[in-house]
Design an enzyme around this catalytic site. Structure first.
Site, mmCIF file in Angstrom:
data_model
loop_
_atom_site.group_PDB
_atom_site.id
_atom_site.type_symbol
_atom_site.label_atom_id
_atom_site.label_comp_id
_atom_site.label_asym_id
_atom_site.label_seq_id
_atom_site.Cartn_x
_atom_site.Cartn_y
_atom_site.Cartn_z
ATOM 1 N N LEU A 45 -29.388 -72.337 1.383
ATOM 2 C CA LEU A 45 -28.605 -72.875 2.513
ATOM 3 C C LEU A 45 -27.106 -72.815 2.234
ATOM 4 O O LEU A 45 -26.676 -72.987 1.099
ATOM 5 C CB LEU A 45 -28.965 -74.349 2.736
ATOM 6 C CG LEU A 45 -30.398 -74.666 3.140
ATOM 7 C CD1 LEU A 45 -30.602 -76.186 3.153
ATOM 8 C CD2 LEU A 45 -30.701 -74.068 4.515
ATOM 9 N N HIS B 166 -22.058 -82.713 -0.697
ATOM 10 C CA HIS B 166 -22.547 -83.906 -1.397
ATOM 11 C C HIS B 166 -21.373 -84.678 -1.997
ATOM 12 O O HIS B 166 -20.314 -84.100 -2.235
ATOM 13 C CB HIS B 166 -23.448 -83.495 -2.572
ATOM 14 C CG HIS B 166 -24.762 -82.897 -2.190
ATOM 15 N ND1 HIS B 166 -25.202 -81.694 -2.671
ATOM 16 C CD2 HIS B 166 -25.747 -83.371 -1.390
ATOM 17 C CE1 HIS B 166 -26.406 -81.441 -2.180
ATOM 18 N NE2 HIS B 166 -26.757 -82.426 -1.397
ATOM 19 N N CYS C 186 -25.525 -79.603 -10.357
ATOM 20 C CA CYS C 186 -26.765 -79.536 -9.575
ATOM 21 C C CYS C 186 -27.851 -78.686 -10.214
ATOM 22 O O CYS C 186 -28.984 -78.687 -9.765
ATOM 23 C CB CYS C 186 -26.479 -79.058 -8.164
ATOM 24 S SG CYS C 186 -25.691 -77.486 -8.126
HETATM 25 N N1 LIG Z 1 -26.171 -81.109 -5.899
HETATM 26 C C1 LIG Z 1 -25.684 -79.992 -5.387
HETATM 27 O O1 LIG Z 1 -24.490 -79.761 -5.398
HETATM 28 N N2 LIG Z 1 -26.537 -79.153 -4.818
HETATM 29 C C2 LIG Z 1 -26.184 -77.913 -4.231
HETATM 30 C C3 LIG Z 1 -27.175 -77.520 -3.209
HETATM 31 C C4 LIG Z 1 -26.846 -76.231 -2.558
HETATM 32 C C5 LIG Z 1 -27.873 -75.755 -1.569
HETATM 33 N N3 LIG Z 1 -27.538 -74.434 -1.125
HETATM 34 C C6 LIG Z 1 -27.962 -76.669 -0.371
HETATM 35 O O2 LIG Z 1 -27.264 -76.453 0.605
HETATM 36 O O3 LIG Z 1 -28.741 -77.611 -0.400
#
Ligand SMILES: NC(=O)NCCC[C@H](N)C(=O)O
Length: 258
Positions: free
Chosen positions: A19, A163, A248
């Site tokens: 995403l 986030h 993450c």
């Molecule tokens: N804790 C984070 O920074 N997570 C990154 C998540 C990226 C993922 N592409 C998302 O949009 O959920």
């Protein structure tokens, strides 16, 4: 030596379909992403962390961002319920992994949503971002899970980034660091230090003065060195294209009482 384990999950072959919300989509190279993920794991291991791999989730493009699936406080794992519906299937292998490590397991239930990337722990203070992925019910459930264990939960509005931890993390002395244009209310944090780059706002505390951070924030690395820290830089360009950062890609579990 106290136990230091980090839960990680290898990127899905479909990682390029992850995403994107606040950034333009750019092409992700899955082979390079895998190589960067391996180097990230190496960096953790080189600094005394045992890495534990959760079951791969190859049909989940964002599964590598394992931090979002679970929040730890002491021995308790709170399994998240992502604000992005397509990410909810990622929790299965993570529940199993934390249970195997001896954690007691709780869950965020509907209508609550919460992404682990919205939770920043500084000592016993647990900041939680109320934003696109975490709703008010998710914040309440986090309080209910962790306040009885001694946490002080502080909710923080988040709208400019994905986030809370896309905007701020914390140094070993508890100073919160952030790239100011993306932080709504720096005054919510008792000590706040602005950093010169967006990617400089993300550090993983490796122990002692060592800070794991992205290679894309060289000026911030200089600032940290000047403050007596030791930056350990990793190239995570492919994950940055998907709004990921160093935090993450792992869930750190310290001193579990097993
Ligand atoms: N804790 C984070 O920074 N997570 C990154 C998540 C990226 C993922 N592409 C998302 O949009 O959920």
């Amino acid at each position: 030596m106290p136990s230091r384990r980090a839960l990680i999950r290898r990127p899905s072959p479909r990682v390029a379909d992850g995403l994107v919300t606040h950034v333009e989509r750019r092409t992700v190279d899955p082979a390079l992403a895998l190589a960067q993920w391996r180097a990230y794991g190496e960096a953790l291991r080189a600094h005394g962390w045992e890495t534990v791999e959760a079951e791969p989730a190859d049909d989940c493009p964002d599964g590598v961002f394992i931090e979002d699936t679970v929040v730890m406080f002491r021995n308790v794992a709170l399994i998240a319920r992502s604000g992005a519906e397509t990410r909810r299937r990622e929790t299965a292998g993570v529940e199993e992994a934390v249970a195997r490590l001896g954690c007691s397991v709780n869950w965020v239930w509907e209508p609550g949503t919460l992404d682990g990337g919205d939770v920043l722990k500084v000592g016993d203070t647990v900041y939680v971002g109320r934003g696109g992925r975490t709703n008010a019910a998710g914040v309440q459930q986090l309080r209910a899970a962790f306040e009885p264990l001694g946490a002080r939960v502080v909710a923080v509005p988040v709208s400019r980034v994905l986030h809370l931890k896309s905007a701020v993390t914390a140094l070993p002395d508890g100073t919160v660091i952030g790239y100011e244009p993306l932080v709504e209310q720096p005054s919510l944090f008792p000590r706040f230090l602005p950093v010169p780059e967006e990617a400089g706002a993300h550090v993983v505390l490796l122990g002692g003065a060592k800070l794991l951070m992205a290679a894309s924030a060289p000026k911030t690395a200089e600032l940290f060195t000047d403050l007596g820290y030791e930056p350990v830089q990793v190239d995570i360009s492919e994950f940055e294209k998907l709004e990921g950062c160093v935090t993450c890609l792992s869930v750190r579990l310290r001193d579990l009482h097993t």
